[in-house]
Design an enzyme around this catalytic site. Structure first.
Site, PDB file in Angstrom:
ATOM      1  N   GLU A 255       0.816  -0.986  -0.014  1.00 11.83           N
ATOM      2  CA  GLU A 255      -0.129  -0.435   0.483  1.00 11.83           C
ATOM      3  C   GLU A 255       0.406   1.369  -0.330  1.00 11.83           C
ATOM      4  O   GLU A 255       1.360   1.514   0.722  1.00 11.83           O
ATOM      5  CB  GLU A 255      -0.715  -0.178   1.380  1.00 11.83           C
ATOM      6  CG  GLU A 255      -1.792  -1.282   1.702  1.00 11.83           C
ATOM      7  CD  GLU A 255      -2.535  -1.432   0.779  1.00 11.83           C
ATOM      8  OE1 GLU A 255      -3.114  -0.132   0.010  1.00 11.83           O
ATOM      9  OE2 GLU A 255      -3.103  -2.504   0.636  1.00 11.83           O
ATOM     10  N   CYS A 294      -3.684   8.779   4.026  1.00 16.85           N
ATOM     11  CA  CYS A 294      -3.655   8.081   2.372  1.00 16.85           C
ATOM     12  C   CYS A 294      -4.441   8.206   1.610  1.00 16.85           C
ATOM     13  O   CYS A 294      -4.002   8.424   0.589  1.00 16.85           O
ATOM     14  CB  CYS A 294      -2.953   7.097   3.003  1.00 16.85           C
ATOM     15  SG  CYS A 294      -3.916   6.175   3.193  1.00 16.85           S
TER      16      CYS A 294
HETATM   17  P1  NAP Z   1       7.950   5.470   4.184  1.00 13.75           P
HETATM   18  O1  NAP Z   1       9.296   6.460   4.883  1.00 13.75           O
HETATM   19  O2  NAP Z   1       7.835   4.473   3.370  1.00 13.75           O
HETATM   20  O3  NAP Z   1       7.950   4.771   6.104  1.00 13.75           O
HETATM   21  C1  NAP Z   1       6.984   3.323   6.250  1.00 13.75           C
HETATM   22  C2  NAP Z   1       8.059   2.099   7.067  1.00 13.75           C
HETATM   23  O4  NAP Z   1       8.935   1.529   6.287  1.00 13.75           O
HETATM   24  C3  NAP Z   1       8.313   2.994   8.067  1.00 13.75           C
HETATM   25  O5  NAP Z   1       7.614   1.751   9.049  1.00 13.75           O
HETATM   26  C4  NAP Z   1       9.790   2.790   8.279  1.00 13.75           C
HETATM   27  O6  NAP Z   1      10.171   2.703   9.033  1.00 13.75           O
HETATM   28  C5  NAP Z   1       9.976   1.868   6.951  1.00 13.75           C
HETATM   29  N1  NAP Z   1      10.982   1.341   6.644  1.00 13.75           N
HETATM   30  C6  NAP Z   1      11.780   2.617   6.342  1.00 13.75           C
HETATM   31  N2  NAP Z   1      12.563   2.296   5.795  1.00 13.75           N
HETATM   32  C7  NAP Z   1      12.615   0.995   5.326  1.00 13.75           C
HETATM   33  C8  NAP Z   1      13.549  -0.350   4.931  1.00 13.75           C
HETATM   34  N3  NAP Z   1      14.263   0.365   3.923  1.00 13.75           N
HETATM   35  N4  NAP Z   1      12.948  -1.781   4.442  1.00 13.75           N
HETATM   36  C9  NAP Z   1      11.750  -2.113   5.568  1.00 13.75           C
HETATM   37  N5  NAP Z   1      11.004  -1.052   5.573  1.00 13.75           N
HETATM   38  C10 NAP Z   1      11.543   0.509   5.632  1.00 13.75           C
HETATM   39  O7  NAP Z   1       6.915   5.878   4.913  1.00 13.75           O
HETATM   40  P2  NAP Z   1       6.414   6.694   5.890  1.00 13.75           P
HETATM   41  O8  NAP Z   1       6.918   8.158   5.951  1.00 13.75           O
HETATM   42  O9  NAP Z   1       5.591   6.142   7.229  1.00 13.75           O
HETATM   43  O10 NAP Z   1       4.968   6.925   5.649  1.00 13.75           O
HETATM   44  C11 NAP Z   1       4.170   7.783   4.494  1.00 13.75           C
HETATM   45  C12 NAP Z   1       3.746   7.590   3.094  1.00 13.75           C
HETATM   46  O11 NAP Z   1       3.028   6.096   3.266  1.00 13.75           O
HETATM   47  C13 NAP Z   1       3.284   7.957   2.225  1.00 13.75           C
HETATM   48  O12 NAP Z   1       3.144   8.464   1.117  1.00 13.75           O
HETATM   49  C14 NAP Z   1       1.348   8.173   2.016  1.00 13.75           C
HETATM   50  O13 NAP Z   1       1.268   7.878   1.452  1.00 13.75           O
HETATM   51  C15 NAP Z   1       1.646   6.344   2.169  1.00 13.75           C
HETATM   52  N6  NAP Z   1       0.910   5.696   2.451  1.00 13.75           N
HETATM   53  C16 NAP Z   1      -0.005   5.032   2.404  1.00 13.75           C
HETATM   54  C17 NAP Z   1      -1.347   4.399   2.970  1.00 13.75           C
HETATM   55  C18 NAP Z   1      -2.031   3.693   2.005  1.00 13.75           C
HETATM   56  O14 NAP Z   1      -2.654   2.493   2.830  1.00 13.75           O
HETATM   57  N7  NAP Z   1      -1.657   3.091   0.857  1.00 13.75           N
HETATM   58  C19 NAP Z   1      -1.396   4.376   4.837  1.00 13.75           C
HETATM   59  C20 NAP Z   1      -0.897   5.304   4.566  1.00 13.75           C
HETATM   60  C21 NAP Z   1       0.110   5.936   4.489  1.00 13.75           C
HETATM   61  P3  NAP Z   1      10.505   3.567  10.588  1.00 13.75           P
HETATM   62  O15 NAP Z   1       9.546   4.754  10.272  1.00 13.75           O
HETATM   63  O16 NAP Z   1      11.126   3.339  11.272  1.00 13.75           O
HETATM   64  O17 NAP Z   1      11.461   4.371   8.791  1.00 13.75           O
END
Ligand code: NAP
Length: 510
Positions: A255, A294
């Site tokens: 997602e 999101c």
């Molecule tokens: P993110 O930076 O991609 O992080 C998401 C998750 O992945 C966090 O738990 C993060 O951990 C972890 N992560 C980071 N680097 C990783 C790696 N190399 N390998 C595995 N996991 C890793 O996103 P975010 O800033 O938390 O969220 C914002 C984004 O999420 C927005 O773009 C939004 O659109 C999207 N989103 C989508 C949905 C949906 O349902 N489609 C829902 C909510 C949000 P850390 O936090 O510890 O870095």
């Protein structure tokens, strides 16, 4: 400052190295630290698979449903306390409630669904069909629980709801999990898991919690495991390419980002019920959770002849949503969730200022908090405004895009977002509404068609309900979560069993 440990192999375990600080978004002050360096994640995976898998597979759907009900009960009973925990991170009361009630509501929904499945442990998929011409020798598709573990990697924006929706489906399907929250807001996730653990309601090994970075967790997964990821598309791409996940074809649900659209039909009159439904939905999405949903509307498609009126009404209503201290009585919009989000949203606003016309901007309080000015932009250049269609600015920000009002042109414009989670269409005409919904559906996981007879009955496009699928094609990640029993498919793949009809019935039921 508090230290938040992980719950691995049934014990609270602190990491050493890779320490990160969680901050109060309203003040920028540190509130807790986490660290995942040095944790033995291979042991956690093995323990979860062995102990948690055995506990859950010994239970029927109805028994697992009772666990979900108890989990929902804890969140509901501790609601005020959990709102306080969320507010320590700088969340408004309204946004904290939305997240926490979403968690208990989704757990309760899956508890209800599981109860209706009763004593079974597998799901039949369709009817038995003859193998060749035999009436006796038949084939039946059956869904079985995976013999692995689910890794749930969540985004920061819904620390309660996001975690609970994945957990509800996985546990009902009989698959143990390790949940890894987005670090910035993980204090709330930590407290909920702690409450569940203290209440003694979790089957042994079924739920583990990893705080901080993901470390080498994905290196330990194998062919029976699952990764369900929610977050940004760049992180998603790196997980998709992860060599160990590729090697073992580990099941993956993604997602990711989404440039959700709201479309106002050319038939709608300014001031009508459907017009205000549209305006209210856009304003709610731009302001609720400071636009950090999101599913929030990012692109607002408006026929040229209605654009000035839409701009005026949106600006007027946005202006009534004060940004400020989350504790403030009149505050409607709090800060974004973290320092890095603050930087990223500010950069997105600057890029939109360069690419479009800014038509309205709100005020923010002075101070060190991560506040951003809610901003409304406009472009009359359609597909030529590439930035608007390619970059999700994850804050209280959206852009009005004018178009002549034809359905074909509309589909091309909306599709420039590359595939989204949800699109809302507001029209009282069968012709425009039906064509727009049909043309836009393949680009989205969900479409909300707003019209006069339902103008006061919708929670808006931004609310994810457990009975309907959540996910979308292309840029949105290509995944699908929730959707009632459909959500269990990720955790319960189907096998075609060919056997004597009598034996099949005795083992797997009707
Ligand atoms: P993110 O930076 O991609 O992080 C998401 C998750 O992945 C966090 O738990 C993060 O951990 C972890 N992560 C980071 N680097 C990783 C790696 N190399 N390998 C595995 N996991 C890793 O996103 P975010 O800033 O938390 O969220 C914002 C984004 O999420 C927005 O773009 C939004 O659109 C999207 N989103 C989508 C949905 C949906 O349902 N489609 C829902 C909510 C949000 P850390 O936090 O510890 O870095």
């Amino acid at each position: 400052m508090k230290r938040l440990a992980s719950l691995l192999c049934g014990e609270w375990t602190d990491g050493a190295g890779g320490e990160r600080t969680l901050e109060d978004a309203a003040t920028g002050e540190g509130v807790a630290t986490v660290a995942s360096g040095g944790l033995d994640l291979g042991a956690a995976v093995a323990w979860g698979r062995r102990v948690g898998g055995a506990s859950l597979r010994a239970m029927s759907f109805a028994e697992r449903a009772a666990v979900l009900k108890a989990m929902a009960g804890v969140v509901h009973e501790q609601r005020e306390h959990l709102i306080d925990v969320s507010r320590q991170g700088g969340t408004t009361r309204g946004d904290a409630k939305f997240d926490i009630d979403g968690a208990s509501g989704t757990l309760s929904y899956y508890a209800y669904l599981g109860k209706t499945l009763g004593d079974r442990k597998v799901l039949l998929d369709g009817e038995a069909e003859p193998v060749l011409r035999s009436k006796r020798f038949v084939g039946q598709h059956v869904r079985f629980s995976r013999r692995g573990i689910a890794v749930h990697i969540n985004a920061f924006n819904f620390p309660a709801w996001g975690m609970a929706e994945k957990a509800a489906v996985s546990l009902l399907a009989g698959v143990p999990l390790i949940t890894k929250p987005g670090t910035a807001t993980s204090m709330l996730t930590h407290r909920i898991v702690e409450l569940w653990h203290e209440a003694g309601i979790l089957p042994e090994g079924s739920v583990q919690l990893l705080m901080g970075g993901v470390g080498d967790l994905l290196d330990h997964l194998g062919p029976q495991d699952v990764v369900a990821f929610t977050g940004g598309s760049e992180t998603a791409a790196s997980i998709r390419r992860h060599p160990n996940l590729v090697k073992h074809n580990v099941a993956l649900n993604i997602e990711a980002d989404s440039l959700n659209a709201a479309v106002l039909g050319p038939d709608i009159e300014v001031g009508s019920d459907t017009f205000f439904m549209f305006v209210n939905d856009v304003v709610r999405d731009m302001t609720q959770k400071c636009g950090q949903k999101c599913t929030a509307v990012r692109r607002i498609f408006v026929p040229t002849h209605l654009a000035d009126a839409v701009q005026e009404h949106l600006a007027d209503q946005l202006g009534r949503n004060a940004v400020g201290d989350p504790e403030g009585k009149d505050t409607r919009v709090g800060p974004v969730a973290s320092r890095s989000q603050h930087r990223s949203v500010q950069a997105g606003i600057a890029a939109l200022e360069a690419a479009t016309t800014k038509v309205w901007q709100g005020e923010i309080p002075d101070g060190a908090g991560f506040f951003v000015r809610p901003s409304l932009f406009r472009s009359d250049a359609g597909l030529d405004t590439a930035y608007v269609h390619e970059h999700e600015v994850f804050g209280p920000v959206a852009t009005i895009l004018t178009w002549p009002g034809d359905v074909d042109g509309l589909v091309d414009l909306v599709a420039a977002g590359g595939g989204g989670l949800v699109c809302s269409v507001y029209s009282d005409e069968v012709g425009f509404g039906g064509d727009a919904v049909s043309g836009l559906a393949p680009w989205h996981g969900r479409i909300l068609w707003g019209s006069k007879k339902v103008h006061d009955q919708s929670p808006g496009p931004g609310t994810v309900l457990p009975s309907f699928i959540h996910g979308g094609p292309g840029k949105a990640g290509g995944g699908s979560e929730l959707g009632g029993l459909r959500g269990l498919e990720l955790y319960m793949p189907r096998t075609a069993i060919q056997a004597d009809q009598g034996l099949l019935k005795r083992v797997f039921g009707e």
